[in-house]
Design a protein around this motif. Structure first.
Motif: not given
Ligand code: GLP
Length: 245
Positions: A198-208
């Motif tokens: 949520s800090m990065l504003g991406v979906a939970v589970g998104a690739a990092g």
């Protein structure tokens, strides 16, 4: 949101028209990364269309990664970033990397102060148990887009006052003549979990990309131990390979 007149304007299924106007609003920046989308019920009332239609358009945009649903808190805008190419062979700072691309950086501080070191920090930085360690935790933002979360640990010998770091760590280390000249970096793939997602504003589970950097002075002393989490949709790491003799 430009939702009036959806019913009357042009041919084609309503949900496609809604989808398109939302997509345009996101890509043009009318809606910002991280903005909450109004509840589907409100959108339906406002545009005078059915909730099923709204749901279909939103589902499409979630599938394409332009919206993300968060359990219990709603649906949020994800503005895609243009991917950044990052050399794997140059020891540069985040601020410098972004400045070279003409982007302004800003940090949201997650942590900045002196702490008792963890066993990991003691080992990596070579600290005695009674020493303190400077920790800098930052959400790193370039031109308004959150790109990475970085947590740096530095021996107080090189950074006695963590509050002296206002923007760039390497600029602060330059001042104490302890800017690293060599680093070992380990990169591994991960899925971004909350609260990072949520800090990065991406979906939970998104690739990092999870990146660990240990950097050294010419003398061989370790200066920095940093664990970073980069958005997988934002970075291409590029290395030049040469044939070994
Ligand atoms: C990169 C590295 C970090 C390093 C940082 C310094 O992001 N992954 O290990 O601490 O650069 O950047 P700055 O000087 O902008 O704080």
């Amino acid at each position: 949101l430009p939702l009036e007149g959806l019913q009357s304007g042009g041919a084609g299924p309503l949900y496609l028209k809604l989808r398109q106007s939302l997509e345009e609003a996101i890509l043009s920046g009318k809606l910002n990364h991280g903005d909450a989308l109004p509840p589907e019920r409100d959108l339906a009332d406002y545009a005078n269309i059915s909730r099923v239609t709204v749901r279909k358009a939103v589902d499409d945009l979630v599938r394409d990664g332009l919206l993300v649903r968060r359990h219990g808190s709603g649906t949020f805008v994800v503005r895609p970033v243009s991917r950044v190419e990052q050399s794997l062979s140059r020891l540069t700072s985040f601020t410098e990397d972004m400045a070279r691309r003409g982007l302004n950086t800003r940090a949201e501080w997650l942590e900045r102060g002196l702490f008792h070191p963890s066993p990991d920090e003691m080992m990596t930085l070579g600290l005695p148990a009674d020493a303190l360690v400077a920790r800098l935790g930052r959400l790193r933002i370039a031109d308004g887009m959150p790109l990475a979360i970085e947590r740096a640990s530095i021996s107080t010998e090189f950074l006695p006052d963590p509050l002296a770091v206002t923007s760039s760590l390497y600029a602060a280390l330059d001042k104490t003549r302890s800017r690293p000249v060599r680093a070992v970096q380990r990169i591994s793939a991960c899925n971004i979990k909350d609260p990072d997602a949520s800090m990065l504003g991406v979906a939970v589970g998104a690739a990092g990309l999870s990146i660990e950097r240990v950097s050294y002075l010419a003398s061989g002393r370790v200066v920095e131990f940093t664990r970073s989490l980069y958005r997988g949709d934002a970075y291409d790491f590029v290395a030049e390979l040469t044939l070994s003799e």
